[in-house]
Design an enzyme around this catalytic site. Structure first.
Site, PDB file in Angstrom:
ATOM      1  CG  ASP A 125      -2.196   0.964   0.857  1.00 29.11           C
ATOM      2  OD1 ASP A 125      -3.153   0.437   1.566  1.00 29.11           O
ATOM      3  OD2 ASP A 125      -2.165   1.544   0.058  1.00 29.11           O
TER       4      ASP A 125
HETATM    5  C1  GLC Z   1      -4.429   4.097   0.163  1.00 32.94           C
HETATM    6  C2  GLC Z   1      -5.670   2.761   0.409  1.00 32.94           C
HETATM    7  C3  GLC Z   1      -5.403   1.862  -0.684  1.00 32.94           C
HETATM    8  C4  GLC Z   1      -5.292   2.523  -1.966  1.00 32.94           C
HETATM    9  C5  GLC Z   1      -4.172   3.112  -2.312  1.00 32.94           C
HETATM   10  C6  GLC Z   1      -3.859   3.759  -3.759  1.00 32.94           C
HETATM   11  O1  GLC Z   1      -3.970   4.479   1.011  1.00 32.94           O
HETATM   12  O2  GLC Z   1      -5.244   2.197   1.586  1.00 32.94           O
HETATM   13  O3  GLC Z   1      -6.708   1.076  -0.629  1.00 32.94           O
HETATM   14  O4  GLC Z   1      -5.562   1.580  -3.012  1.00 32.94           O
HETATM   15  O5  GLC Z   1      -3.867   4.189  -1.132  1.00 32.94           O
HETATM   16  O6  GLC Z   1      -4.711   4.967  -3.690  1.00 32.94           O
END
Ligand code: GLC
Length: 738
Positions: free
Chosen positions: A264
């Protein structure tokens, strides 16, 4: 597999050929997911892509820019490997569908698959070929803002719907050449964040992890999902992003997953913040050896992997495997043949077919929680005037909910607009906002609202939460209606006219203090672009509600966590042994009034149980029977039931099958959903439903972490909610008895 332009052996040969030609730096480049610049290509990004240092870009949806990014990768880099273009396409792209927890309330995998397919088409038109969806964390804590993104509290329901979404994104549109890779997240256990506070610690016993949190991920992997995203959270002391039990042992060795795992946002350097590592270099090391393939946003892999390999702390084979996982998915996607996007081959945003699908999903996602004396459906023949009150009646953006980067509020039709359209001149409609926002503390708008209600035959209230009050990092410690909404309801209730509450929210709310002050409650979640027509159709009976709760509704926040598939405990609460705080006489002896598992001030039952949902007719269940009384492990049992529409309206029902294993080598839940069927019955119609139960459906992970089905007696129930009472029993024979 879901897609397979090349036979697997040819695919693996092409992966090997590519790897043989790649330098270590180019292999590392495939593991780097970098943020787009939003509508243009900065020189630094151009040089990095041309130099083979970038494998994927996220958050770029300007088609001209995406096509240029791909052109640089394919025509200016040494090996010409196309980019993955990632985006959070969570519940729609420009056309917005209900938030995922609302979609889960449809219990309709076909509808959900279709929504994902249409979202994939709209996203592919912008050059997106990878979505960070579906989010399939098990959500059992409504304080957690991200429960809005989940498919609910139940492993079986979430597994079935996860597969539907993965297929919708990846498979369905492939025939038009526009399937996009899915990415199930957040692996794993994120929904157990302590106190419902986002990013918080999770402590989950491995048996619970395997029996509750992992099944949807296993189902998605078995369905051929392209990728997984690791969770931010610390799982039992080892953050998911560097957790080898998850990423290596379970995902690769036990499940045989051959796609790739992405972190993430910045979750790799956050390993140092967690306290697992001292610095970025060690974070890159820990994540890579645990099985993380691609790094989102941060640059520790680009910065340190080459050195770690040169120092032989990470083997070249490990690096090859990481790059191979990414290349395999790029080849399966057929990116080399379709890196350039021609917008002309896609539906235009706002395509009527897409809006109609969003409307149908919004209709089926709404859950009728309460309907006293049949106050709903309203009738244009009986009403001369209607008051529409509340800060969410006319909010095109708020009704879309959280995670709508690309949602277009211009496409929204609000409830106020739809009611005006539906009622035309037949019913006088008076609209009063009453409050500036759901979270406002001012009551200055109440007087006008009271006046409108006094002057109308009935009232519909649109209350709940704005979109910002749920979603990532937006958690609430008290999940009652925010602001002075409860006070507004009390004032309007006192007028004594029919009062219908429509709730738009990103989570279950604690409604105990208002449930007796309104005549009906329609829970619409955040219903998306077509909230208005869907709600208007339901309120006036054009459609009959059919949604069923995918999450339990607590009476008060303090009951959380409360969910239907709970353990029995050694002192289970029953209506007979529960005492309410108001019933305890003065001077009661300190050890009286108790002896079982409940709260003195809230009891032991939820306000609304998992699977609950009313409709405009009555469904009756009768004559449950099994094809056999005893089955052997490995066999299938049929469980049949008759369902009758005993009311006066055609309507849809979700019949649900629950089982209980009362004696096992580890304690098992008092009920578990193992099957459901959505049916439509005409008034008076009776239909026999047959459910197939394979003994493997009753398997669980025991003390040795092995998955097994144990012999013994089982209870089975079928009904319209998790409180179904029509049941019978069957037995799985002991091998010695066979
Ligand atoms: C965020 C989220 C994740 C998302 C990623 C990209 O922090 O936790 O679910 O897909 O960043 O936006």
């Amino acid at each position: 597999m879901i897609w397979d332009p090349d036979p697997e052996d040819l695919l693996e040969e092409r992966v090997r050929e590519l790897l043989e030609r790649m330098t270590p730096e180019e292999k590392i480049g495939q593991l780097c997911l970098v943020n787009g610049a939003g509508g243009h290509v900065p020189d630094s990004l151009r040089w990095d892509i041309a130099g083979g240092h970038v494998g994927a870009v996220l958050n770029e949806v300007d088609l001209g820019t995406v096509n240029e990014l791909q052109r640089v990768a394919v025509e200016e880099s040494r090996l010409g490997i196309p980019l993955l273009i990632g985006r959070d396409v969570i519940h729609g792209f420009k056309t917005v569908f209900p938030i995922p927890v609302g979609q889960a309330a449809t219990w309709n995998p076909d509808l959900i698959e279709r929504g994902a397919r249409l979202a994939a088409l709209e996203a592919a038109a912008a050059g997106v070929n990878w979505t960070f969806a579906p989010m399939i964390d098990i959500g059992r804590d409504p304080r957690w803002g991200r429960i809005a993104e989940t498919l609910g509290e139940d492993p079986h329901l979430a597994s079935v719907l996860a597969v539907a979404m993965v297929r919708g994104f990846q498979e369905g549109a492939l025939s038009e050449g526009h399937g996009i890779a899915a990415c199930v997240k957040h692996f794993a256990g994120y929904g157990a964040s302590e106190s419902g506070r986002d990013y918080n610690t999770t402590d989950i016993p491995e048996i619970e992890l395997r029996n509750v949190h992992l099944p949807p991920f296993r189902a998605a992997v078995d369905a051929g999902v392209a990728s997984l995203m690791t969770s931010f959270s610390d799982l039992n002391g080892v953050p998911a992003t560097a957790n080898a039990l998850l990423l290596e042992q379970i995902l690769r060795e036990e499940w045989g997953f051959d796609g790739f795992v992405v972190s993430d946002w910045d979750s790799v350097p956050q390993l140092a913040v967690h306290g697992l590592t001292a610095d970025d270099r060690e974070s890159a090391y820990e994540a890579a050896i645990a099985g993380l393939d691609m790094e989102m946003a941060s640059g520790t892999y680009r910065e340190h992997l080459a050195t770690l390999v040169a120092e032989e702390r990470i083997s070249p084979h490990r690096l090859d495997a990481m790059a191979a996982n990414v290349l395999r998915i790029k080849l399966r996607l057929g990116l080399s043949d379709r890196w350039h996007t021609d917008p002309g081959v896609f539906p235009v945003p706002g395509d009527p077919e897409h809006l109609d699908a969003a409307r149908t999903t919004a209709v089926q996602s709404a859950v009728l929680l309460v309907n006293r004396d049949g106050v709903l459906p309203l009738s244009t023949h009986e009403l001369e005037s209607l008051a529409v009150i509340g800060p969410l009646a006319d909010e095109p953006a708020e009704q879309l909910g959280t995670w709508v980067f690309d949602g277009d509020p211009q496409l929204s039709v609000t409830p106020l607009q739809a009611l005006r359209e539906l009622l035309g001149g037949s019913v006088e409609l008076r609209y009063v906002r009453g409050m500036e926002m759901t979270r406002s503390w001012s009551t200055e708008g109440f007087a006008e609202a009271v006046d409108a209600v006094r002057g109308s035959d009935a009232t519909v209230l649109f209350l709940g939460e704005e979109a910002i009050l749920s979603g990532e990092a937006h958690c609430r410690a008290d999940i009652r209606l925010p602001g002075v909404q409860e006070e507004l309801i009390a004032e309007l209730h006192a007028i004594g006219k029919p009062l219908v509450l429509v709730v738009m929210a990103g989570r279950p709310l604690a409604l105990e203090s208002v449930v007796d002050q309104v005549d009906a409650i329609l829970y619409a979640w955040h219903p998306g672009s077509m909230a208005g027509p869907a709600i208007a159709d339901l309120l006036f009976g054009e459609q009959s509600p059919s949604g069923k709760l995918p999450v339990t509704f607590p009476r008060v926040t303090g009951q959380i966590p409360i969910y239907y598939a709970h353990k029995n405990t050694g002192k289970p609460a029953t209506p007979e042994n529960v005492v309410h705080i108001d019933e305890i006489p003065r001077g009661a002896d300190h050890h009286s009034a108790g002896g079982s598992s409940f709260h003195l001030d809230a009891g032991h039952t939820p306000l609304f149980p998992f699977g609950h949902g009313l409709t405009y007719t009555e469904f009756e269940y009768s004559d449950i029977r099994t094809s056999r009384e005893v089955v052997s492990v490995g066999e299938t049992l049929a469980v049949d039931v008759d369902v009758t529409n005993a009311g006066g309206r055609e309507a849809e029902e979700v019949a649900q099958l629950y089982v209980r294993d009362p004696v096992a080598s580890v304690t098992r839940p008092v009920r578990e959903l193992k099957g459901f069927q959505r049916i439509r019955l005409a008034p008076g119609e009776t239909r026999t439903l047959s459910f197939e139960l394979h003994t493997d459906d009753l398997a669980f992970h025991g003390r040795d972490m092995r998955r097994r089905t144990e012999p013994g007696r089982f209870h089975v129930w079928i009904g319209g909610s998790s409180q179904a009472h029509l049941g019978t029993e069957f037995e799985i024979s002991h091998p010695s008895e066979e």
